[in-house]
Design a protein around this motif. Structure first.
Motif, PDB file in Angstrom:
ATOM      1  N   ALA A  26       0.837  -1.205   0.000  1.00 43.97           N
ATOM      2  CA  ALA A  26       0.000   0.000   0.000  1.00 43.97           C
ATOM      3  C   ALA A  26       0.872   1.256   0.000  1.00 43.97           C
ATOM      4  O   ALA A  26       0.612   2.203  -0.755  1.00 43.97           O
ATOM      5  CB  ALA A  26      -0.936   0.000   1.206  1.00 43.97           C
ATOM      6  N   VAL A  27       1.913   1.256   0.820  1.00 46.15           N
ATOM      7  CA  VAL A  27       2.823   2.399   0.879  1.00 46.15           C
ATOM      8  C   VAL A  27       3.514   2.585  -0.474  1.00 46.15           C
ATOM      9  O   VAL A  27       3.625   3.711  -0.983  1.00 46.15           O
ATOM     10  CB  VAL A  27       3.849   2.219   2.021  1.00 46.15           C
ATOM     11  N   GLU A  28       3.942   1.488  -1.060  1.00 47.91           N
ATOM     12  CA  GLU A  28       4.597   1.550  -2.377  1.00 47.91           C
ATOM     13  C   GLU A  28       3.651   2.160  -3.422  1.00 47.91           C
ATOM     14  O   GLU A  28       4.056   3.016  -4.214  1.00 47.91           O
ATOM     15  CB  GLU A  28       5.017   0.145  -2.791  1.00 47.91           C
ATOM     16  N   LEU A  29       2.414   1.725  -3.430  1.00 48.59           N
ATOM     17  CA  LEU A  29       1.442   2.267  -4.378  1.00 48.59           C
ATOM     18  C   LEU A  29       1.214   3.756  -4.140  1.00 48.59           C
ATOM     19  O   LEU A  29       1.179   4.550  -5.088  1.00 48.59           O
ATOM     20  CB  LEU A  29       0.109   1.517  -4.272  1.00 48.59           C
ATOM     21  N   LEU A  30       1.077   4.149  -2.874  1.00 44.52           N
ATOM     22  CA  LEU A  30       0.820   5.552  -2.557  1.00 44.52           C
ATOM     23  C   LEU A  30       1.994   6.450  -2.927  1.00 44.52           C
ATOM     24  O   LEU A  30       1.796   7.616  -3.296  1.00 44.52           O
ATOM     25  CB  LEU A  30       0.482   5.708  -1.075  1.00 44.52           C
ATOM     26  N   GLY A  58       3.572   6.346  -5.500  1.00 44.20           N
ATOM     27  CA  GLY A  58       3.450   6.632  -6.930  1.00 44.20           C
ATOM     28  C   GLY A  58       2.517   7.796  -7.229  1.00 44.20           C
ATOM     29  O   GLY A  58       2.391   8.209  -8.380  1.00 44.20           O
ATOM     30  N   TYR A  59       1.865   8.321  -6.214  1.00 47.28           N
ATOM     31  CA  TYR A  59       0.942   9.445  -6.378  1.00 47.28           C
ATOM     32  C   TYR A  59       1.555  10.719  -5.816  1.00 47.28           C
ATOM     33  O   TYR A  59       2.350  10.677  -4.881  1.00 47.28           O
ATOM     34  CB  TYR A  59      -0.381   9.179  -5.643  1.00 47.28           C
ATOM     35  N   ASP A  60       1.153  11.860  -6.373  1.00 47.92           N
ATOM     36  CA  ASP A  60       1.626  13.121  -5.814  1.00 47.92           C
ATOM     37  C   ASP A  60       0.776  13.475  -4.586  1.00 47.92           C
ATOM     38  O   ASP A  60      -0.208  12.797  -4.275  1.00 47.92           O
ATOM     39  CB  ASP A  60       1.628  14.241  -6.859  1.00 47.92           C
ATOM     40  N   ALA A  61       1.170  14.517  -3.890  1.00 48.65           N
ATOM     41  CA  ALA A  61       0.508  14.896  -2.637  1.00 48.65           C
ATOM     42  C   ALA A  61      -0.984  15.180  -2.850  1.00 48.65           C
ATOM     43  O   ALA A  61      -1.822  14.807  -2.007  1.00 48.65           O
ATOM     44  CB  ALA A  61       1.194  16.109  -2.017  1.00 48.65           C
ATOM     45  N   HIS A  62      -1.338  15.802  -3.946  1.00 47.25           N
ATOM     46  CA  HIS A  62      -2.748  16.118  -4.230  1.00 47.25           C
ATOM     47  C   HIS A  62      -3.553  14.837  -4.443  1.00 47.25           C
ATOM     48  O   HIS A  62      -4.671  14.697  -3.940  1.00 47.25           O
ATOM     49  CB  HIS A  62      -2.838  17.037  -5.462  1.00 47.25           C
ATOM     50  N   GLN A  63      -3.000  13.906  -5.179  1.00 45.84           N
ATOM     51  CA  GLN A  63      -3.689  12.627  -5.404  1.00 45.84           C
ATOM     52  C   GLN A  63      -3.834  11.841  -4.104  1.00 45.84           C
ATOM     53  O   GLN A  63      -4.883  11.247  -3.840  1.00 45.84           O
ATOM     54  CB  GLN A  63      -2.919  11.791  -6.435  1.00 45.84           C
ATOM     55  N   ARG A  64      -2.781  11.830  -3.275  1.00 47.55           N
ATOM     56  CA  ARG A  64      -2.867  11.126  -1.990  1.00 47.55           C
ATOM     57  C   ARG A  64      -3.924  11.762  -1.115  1.00 47.55           C
ATOM     58  O   ARG A  64      -4.667  11.068  -0.412  1.00 47.55           O
ATOM     59  CB  ARG A  64      -1.507  11.100  -1.284  1.00 47.55           C
ATOM     60  N   ALA A  65      -4.022  13.078  -1.133  1.00 48.26           N
ATOM     61  CA  ALA A  65      -5.044  13.773  -0.339  1.00 48.26           C
ATOM     62  C   ALA A  65      -6.438  13.396  -0.830  1.00 48.26           C
ATOM     63  O   ALA A  65      -7.350  13.193  -0.018  1.00 48.26           O
ATOM     64  CB  ALA A  65      -4.839  15.290  -0.406  1.00 48.26           C
ATOM     65  N   ALA A  66      -6.621  13.271  -2.135  1.00 51.02           N
ATOM     66  CA  ALA A  66      -7.924  12.878  -2.689  1.00 51.02           C
ATOM     67  C   ALA A  66      -8.278  11.444  -2.258  1.00 51.02           C
ATOM     68  O   ALA A  66      -9.413  11.170  -1.875  1.00 51.02           O
ATOM     69  CB  ALA A  66      -7.918  13.004  -4.212  1.00 51.02           C
ATOM     70  N   VAL A  67      -7.302  10.549  -2.329  1.00 52.44           N
ATOM     71  CA  VAL A  67      -7.533   9.159  -1.896  1.00 52.44           C
ATOM     72  C   VAL A  67      -7.912   9.146  -0.421  1.00 52.44           C
ATOM     73  O   VAL A  67      -8.865   8.481  -0.007  1.00 52.44           O
ATOM     74  CB  VAL A  67      -6.292   8.276  -2.167  1.00 52.44           C
ATOM     75  N   ARG A  68      -7.158   9.877   0.398  1.00 44.45           N
ATOM     76  CA  ARG A  68      -7.416   9.931   1.840  1.00 44.45           C
ATOM     77  C   ARG A  68      -8.804  10.499   2.126  1.00 44.45           C
ATOM     78  O   ARG A  68      -9.554   9.949   2.940  1.00 44.45           O
ATOM     79  CB  ARG A  68      -6.326  10.770   2.518  1.00 44.45           C
ATOM     80  N   ASP A  69      -9.185  11.575   1.444  1.00 49.15           N
ATOM     81  CA  ASP A  69     -10.507  12.177   1.632  1.00 49.15           C
ATOM     82  C   ASP A  69     -11.619  11.197   1.253  1.00 49.15           C
ATOM     83  O   ASP A  69     -12.626  11.078   1.955  1.00 49.15           O
ATOM     84  CB  ASP A  69     -10.659  13.460   0.806  1.00 49.15           C
ATOM     85  N   PHE A  70     -11.439  10.502   0.130  1.00 50.31           N
ATOM     86  CA  PHE A  70     -12.439   9.534  -0.318  1.00 50.31           C
ATOM     87  C   PHE A  70     -12.591   8.410   0.709  1.00 50.31           C
ATOM     88  O   PHE A  70     -13.693   8.061   1.112  1.00 50.31           O
ATOM     89  CB  PHE A  70     -12.052   8.963  -1.685  1.00 50.31           C
ATOM     90  N   LEU A  71     -11.461   7.848   1.144  1.00 52.33           N
ATOM     91  CA  LEU A  71     -11.526   6.738   2.100  1.00 52.33           C
ATOM     92  C   LEU A  71     -12.107   7.181   3.439  1.00 52.33           C
ATOM     93  O   LEU A  71     -12.885   6.450   4.056  1.00 52.33           O
ATOM     94  CB  LEU A  71     -10.142   6.112   2.277  1.00 52.33           C
ATOM     95  N   GLU A  72     -11.752   8.372   3.885  1.00 52.04           N
ATOM     96  CA  GLU A  72     -12.305   8.876   5.150  1.00 52.04           C
ATOM     97  C   GLU A  72     -13.820   9.085   5.019  1.00 52.04           C
ATOM     98  O   GLU A  72     -14.579   8.740   5.919  1.00 52.04           O
ATOM     99  CB  GLU A  72     -11.620  10.187   5.554  1.00 52.04           C
ATOM    100  N   GLY A  73     -14.250   9.626   3.901  1.00 49.67           N
ATOM    101  CA  GLY A  73     -15.692   9.798   3.677  1.00 49.67           C
ATOM    102  C   GLY A  73     -16.432   8.477   3.644  1.00 49.67           C
ATOM    103  O   GLY A  73     -17.523   8.342   4.197  1.00 49.67           O
ATOM    104  N   MET A  74     -15.841   7.476   3.022  1.00 47.71           N
ATOM    105  CA  MET A  74     -16.462   6.150   2.971  1.00 47.71           C
ATOM    106  C   MET A  74     -16.472   5.494   4.349  1.00 47.71           C
ATOM    107  O   MET A  74     -17.442   4.840   4.725  1.00 47.71           O
ATOM    108  CB  MET A  74     -15.741   5.254   1.961  1.00 47.71           C
TER     109      MET A  74
END
Length: 149
Positions: free
Chosen positions: A119-123, A125-141
């Motif tokens: 999971a860390v390796e995959l993350l 591969g994303y920039d800070a903005h993309q990681r923030a979007a993933v984090r926001d989506f998962l937190e909302g879910m």
């Protein structure tokens, strides 16, 4: 041919991921002669430890949706298995805290460590903005699944 809904595809992918993670956890529980609630308890205790929070039996029971008797039985079972220990709080010696043992941490890392590393390796591969979007989506879910949205 019907156009695919990318949002719905993402929801279905999240569901499939959740199923796979549940199966991974169930295999871990089975291999280690544990109940699925035991695994959930250890995760809750390790999350609290990582956050620097103390966990009492009452707090653990509330997090798992267990009554007092069920929580006591769970802690007794985990203590007999060498997964947790009861310790007195340094701040208030009347309070008994529940902590995971190093054995439990090592056991968890042996099974979940490679998954976490991936999971860390995959993350990475994303920039800070993309990681923030993933984090926001998962937190909302997570909030939605917990009944908050």
């Amino acid at each position: 041919m019907e156009a695919r809904d990318p949002e719905l595809e993402t929801v279905h992918l999240l569901r499939a991921t959740t199923v796979e993670l549940g199966l991974h956890s169930a295999r871990f529980a089975y291999r280690n002669d544990m109940h699925p609630t035991d695994v959930r308890a250890l995760i809750a205790l390790m999350d609290a430890r990582r956050a620097g929070e103390e966990t009492t039996a009452g707090r653990l029971g509330a997090a798992l949706g267990l009554n007092s008797a069920g929580t006591t039985a769970l802690i007794d079972r985990l203590e007999r298995a060498g997964q947790v220990r009861r310790v007195r709080s340094g701040a208030d010696r009347r309070r008994v805290l529940i902590e995971p043992t190093e054995r439990a941490v090592e056991l968890g890392w042996s099974s979940f460590g490679p998954l976490i590393a991936r999971a860390v390796e995959l993350l990475r591969g994303y920039d800070a903005h993309q990681r923030a979007a993933v984090r926001d989506f998962l937190e909302g879910m997570r909030e939605a699944a917990a009944g908050g949205g």
